[in-house]
Motif scaffolding. Structure first.
Motif, PDB file in Angstrom:
ATOM      1  N   ARG A 140      18.184   7.315 -37.769  1.00 12.46           N
ATOM      2  CA  ARG A 140      18.497   8.796 -37.933  1.00 12.46           C
ATOM      3  C   ARG A 140      19.831   8.974 -38.261  1.00 12.46           C
ATOM      4  NH1 ARG A 140      16.880   9.817 -33.204  1.00 12.46           N
ATOM      5  NH2 ARG A 140      18.687   9.614 -32.140  1.00 12.46           N
ATOM      6  N   SER A 141      20.958   8.305 -38.148  1.00  9.09           N
ATOM      7  CA  SER A 141      22.257   8.230 -38.368  1.00  9.09           C
ATOM      8  C   SER A 141      22.424   7.995 -39.995  1.00  9.09           C
ATOM      9  CB  SER A 141      23.273   7.472 -37.726  1.00  9.09           C
ATOM     10  OG  SER A 141      23.221   7.628 -36.368  1.00  9.09           O
ATOM     11  N   ILE A 142      21.715   6.997 -40.526  1.00 17.16           N
ATOM     12  CA  ILE A 142      21.695   6.842 -41.759  1.00 17.16           C
ATOM     13  C   ILE A 142      21.182   7.863 -42.556  1.00 17.16           C
ATOM     14  CG2 ILE A 142      20.973   5.177 -43.613  1.00 17.16           C
ATOM     15  CD1 ILE A 142      21.482   2.815 -41.405  1.00 17.16           C
ATOM     16  N   CYS A 143      19.938   8.512 -42.188  1.00 15.84           N
ATOM     17  CA  CYS A 143      19.226   9.273 -42.956  1.00 15.84           C
ATOM     18  C   CYS A 143      20.076  10.603 -43.038  1.00 15.84           C
ATOM     19  CB  CYS A 143      18.068   9.752 -42.438  1.00 15.84           C
ATOM     20  SG  CYS A 143      16.577   8.365 -42.491  1.00 15.84           S
ATOM     21  N   GLU A 144      20.841  10.991 -42.056  1.00 12.64           N
ATOM     22  CA  GLU A 144      21.634  12.150 -41.820  1.00 12.64           C
ATOM     23  C   GLU A 144      23.110  12.149 -42.848  1.00 12.64           C
ATOM     24  OE1 GLU A 144      21.778  13.054 -37.976  1.00 12.64           O
ATOM     25  OE2 GLU A 144      19.777  13.719 -37.833  1.00 12.64           O
ATOM     26  N   ALA A 145      23.202  10.960 -43.093  1.00 11.79           N
ATOM     27  CA  ALA A 145      24.736  10.718 -43.759  1.00 11.79           C
ATOM     28  C   ALA A 145      24.812  11.163 -45.048  1.00 11.79           C
ATOM     29  CB  ALA A 145      25.021   9.256 -43.648  1.00 11.79           C
ATOM     30  N   ASP A 146      26.009  11.964 -45.131  1.00 11.62           N
ATOM     31  CA  ASP A 146      26.513  12.070 -46.677  1.00 11.62           C
ATOM     32  C   ASP A 146      26.959  10.988 -47.826  1.00 11.62           C
ATOM     33  OD1 ASP A 146      25.977  14.994 -46.495  1.00 11.62           O
ATOM     34  OD2 ASP A 146      28.103  15.024 -45.032  1.00 11.62           O
ATOM     35  N   ASP A 169      15.937   1.000 -49.258  1.00 12.32           N
ATOM     36  CA  ASP A 169      14.983   2.234 -49.131  1.00 12.32           C
ATOM     37  C   ASP A 169      15.965   3.310 -48.333  1.00 12.32           C
ATOM     38  OD1 ASP A 169      13.258   0.830 -50.578  1.00 12.32           O
ATOM     39  OD2 ASP A 169      12.025   0.290 -48.570  1.00 12.32           O
ATOM     40  N   LEU A 170      16.755   2.980 -47.486  1.00  6.99           N
ATOM     41  CA  LEU A 170      17.381   3.999 -46.598  1.00  6.99           C
ATOM     42  C   LEU A 170      18.644   4.728 -47.348  1.00  6.99           C
ATOM     43  CD1 LEU A 170      17.500   2.087 -43.271  1.00  6.99           C
ATOM     44  CD2 LEU A 170      15.946   3.605 -44.093  1.00  6.99           C
ATOM     45  N   LEU A 171      18.872   3.882 -48.284  1.00  4.36           N
ATOM     46  CA  LEU A 171      20.180   4.447 -49.221  1.00  4.36           C
ATOM     47  C   LEU A 171      19.988   5.407 -50.508  1.00  4.36           C
ATOM     48  CD1 LEU A 171      22.328   1.166 -49.113  1.00  4.36           C
ATOM     49  CD2 LEU A 171      22.238   2.959 -47.487  1.00  4.36           C
ATOM     50  N   VAL A 172      18.595   5.549 -50.731  1.00  2.00           N
ATOM     51  CA  VAL A 172      17.994   6.361 -51.673  1.00  2.00           C
ATOM     52  C   VAL A 172      18.760   7.748 -51.442  1.00  2.00           C
ATOM     53  CG1 VAL A 172      16.187   7.352 -53.046  1.00  2.00           C
ATOM     54  CG2 VAL A 172      16.063   5.156 -52.348  1.00  2.00           C
ATOM     55  N   GLY A 173      19.412   8.363 -52.527  1.00  2.00           N
ATOM     56  CA  GLY A 173      20.159   9.653 -52.636  1.00  2.00           C
ATOM     57  C   GLY A 173      21.352   9.632 -51.875  1.00  2.00           C
ATOM     58  N   LYS A 174      22.000   8.483 -51.520  1.00  2.00           N
ATOM     59  CA  LYS A 174      23.414   8.780 -50.777  1.00  2.00           C
ATOM     60  C   LYS A 174      24.287   8.381 -51.510  1.00  2.00           C
ATOM     61  CE  LYS A 174      20.881   9.395 -46.512  1.00  2.00           C
ATOM     62  NZ  LYS A 174      21.063  10.768 -45.879  1.00  2.00           N
ATOM     63  N   GLU A 175      25.441   8.726 -51.249  1.00  2.00           N
ATOM     64  CA  GLU A 175      26.556   8.081 -52.149  1.00  2.00           C
ATOM     65  C   GLU A 175      26.999   6.707 -51.059  1.00  2.00           C
ATOM     66  OE1 GLU A 175      31.349   8.904 -52.573  1.00  2.00           O
ATOM     67  OE2 GLU A 175      30.138  10.503 -52.412  1.00  2.00           O
TER      68      GLU A 175
END
Length: 256
Positions: free
Chosen positions: A24-30, A44-50
C-alpha cells in the motif's frame, strides 16, 4: 502540502512475501527510492512512479534525496530489502533527520527479515535465543566483530550470520568459523541459504566442520545451531525446552 518518508521493507525478494502495508505504501508513493538491485525485483509496482535508484555504497545520498523530495511535499518511499530496521535504511533515515533537525514525518513499515525467511526454509532453527552478527567490516571494525562472535558463541546462542563473504572479504567467514569452533563441536548443524524465496534460491544443510565447502556469497545468510540443535529429515531444529518440561512422548494430563 506536507511530505513524508515511509521506509519500507520488501522482504526476502519474492512479491508473495511483501506485506499488504508495504504494498500500500509503494502504491501511494509519488517517489520510490532504493538500491537498484532491490528495485529491480519490483518492476510491476513501480509503473507510473518516479524512481530514484543507485548502486551499493550510495545509502547516504539516497537518504538525502528522500528528504529533498519530501520537503517538496511529496510522498516518498525508501525501499529496503528484508526489514528496514535490520542492517538497512531506517536507522540512517533517522540519523539524517536528526542531523537536519527535520520536521518531515517518518514511518517505518516492517518486512520479513532475511533471518526469518532463511529460518523458515531450514525448518525451525531459531526456536530459542539467537543473535545476528554481520561480518561486513565496512562500518564496524573487524576487532569488534570478533569480540561479538566470541561473546555469542560462548553464550551458546544460535547465530545468524549476515554478509558472510564478498570478493574483498573472502577470508572473514573462515576466521568466523574458526572462532565458533573454539566453542562448538564440528558436528554442529549449519544452514546456508542463498536468495530465499527467489528464483535462484539455494538451501544447504551442513555442519560447522564442513560449512566452508559450500558456496557462500553476499546473498547468503548462515544460521549456526547451538549445542542442542539437531537435524531431522533434512531440517534444522533447535529445541525450545518442551521435552524436559512436558516429557514429550508421554500422554499429557487433561486440563480441567
Amino acid at each position: 502540502m506536507h511530505g513524508m518518508i515511509t521506509v519500507v521493507g520488501t522482504g526476502p525478494g519474492s512479491t508473495d512475501h511483501i506485506t499488504p502495508a508495504a504494498l500500500r505504501s509503494i502504491c501511494e508513493a509519488d517517489v520510490v527510492i532504493g538500491y537498484s538491485t532491490y528495485l529491480d525485483l519490483l518492476p510491476d509496482l513501480l509503473v507510473g512512479k518516479e524512481v530514484i535508484s543507485s548502486s551499493m555504497m550510495q545509502e547516504v545520498n539516497r537518504c538525502r534525496a528522500a528528504f529533498d523530495e519530501a520537503e517538496k511535499g511529496r510522498r516518498v518511499v525508501m525501499v529496503s530489502g528484508g526489514d528496514p530496521g535490520i542492517y538497512a535504511m531506517a536507522g540512517l533515515i533517522f540519523e539524517i533527520a536528526a542531523e537536519r533537525n527535520s520536521s518531515i514525518e517518518i514511518e517505518v513499515v516492517p518486512g520479513i527479515a532475511a533471518v526469518n525467511s532463511c529460518a523458515a526454509r531450514l525448518g525451525a532453527p531459531l526456536m530459542h535465543d539467537f543473535a545476528t552478527v554481520s561480518l561486513s567490516d565496512l562500518l564496524t571494525p573487524w576487532e569488534t566483530i570478533e569480540r561479538r562472535l566470541h561473546a555469542v558463541a560462548a553464550a551458546d546462542f544460535v547465530i545468524a550470520i549476515y554478509n558472510p563473504k564478498s570478493k574483498k572479504r573472502a577470508e572473514h567467514i573462515a576466521l568466523a568459523r574458526d572462532i565458533l569452533l573454539q566453542y562448538r563441536n564440528p558436528e554442529t548443524p549449519v544452514g546456508i541459504v542463498k536468495a530465499a524465496t527467489r528464483s535462484d534460491e539455494r538451501i544447504i544443510l551442513s555442519d560447522l566442520g564442513h560449512m566452508l565447502d559450500a558456496e557462500i556469497t553476499m546473498q547468503t545468510t548462515i544460521i549456526v545451531g547451538n549445542s542442542l540443535t539437531f537435524t531431522w529429515h533434512g531440517k534444522m531444529i533447535t529445541p525450545r525446552g518442551y521435552r524436559g518440561k512436558y516429557r514429550l512422548g508421554e500422554e499429557q494430563p487433561k486440563s480441567e
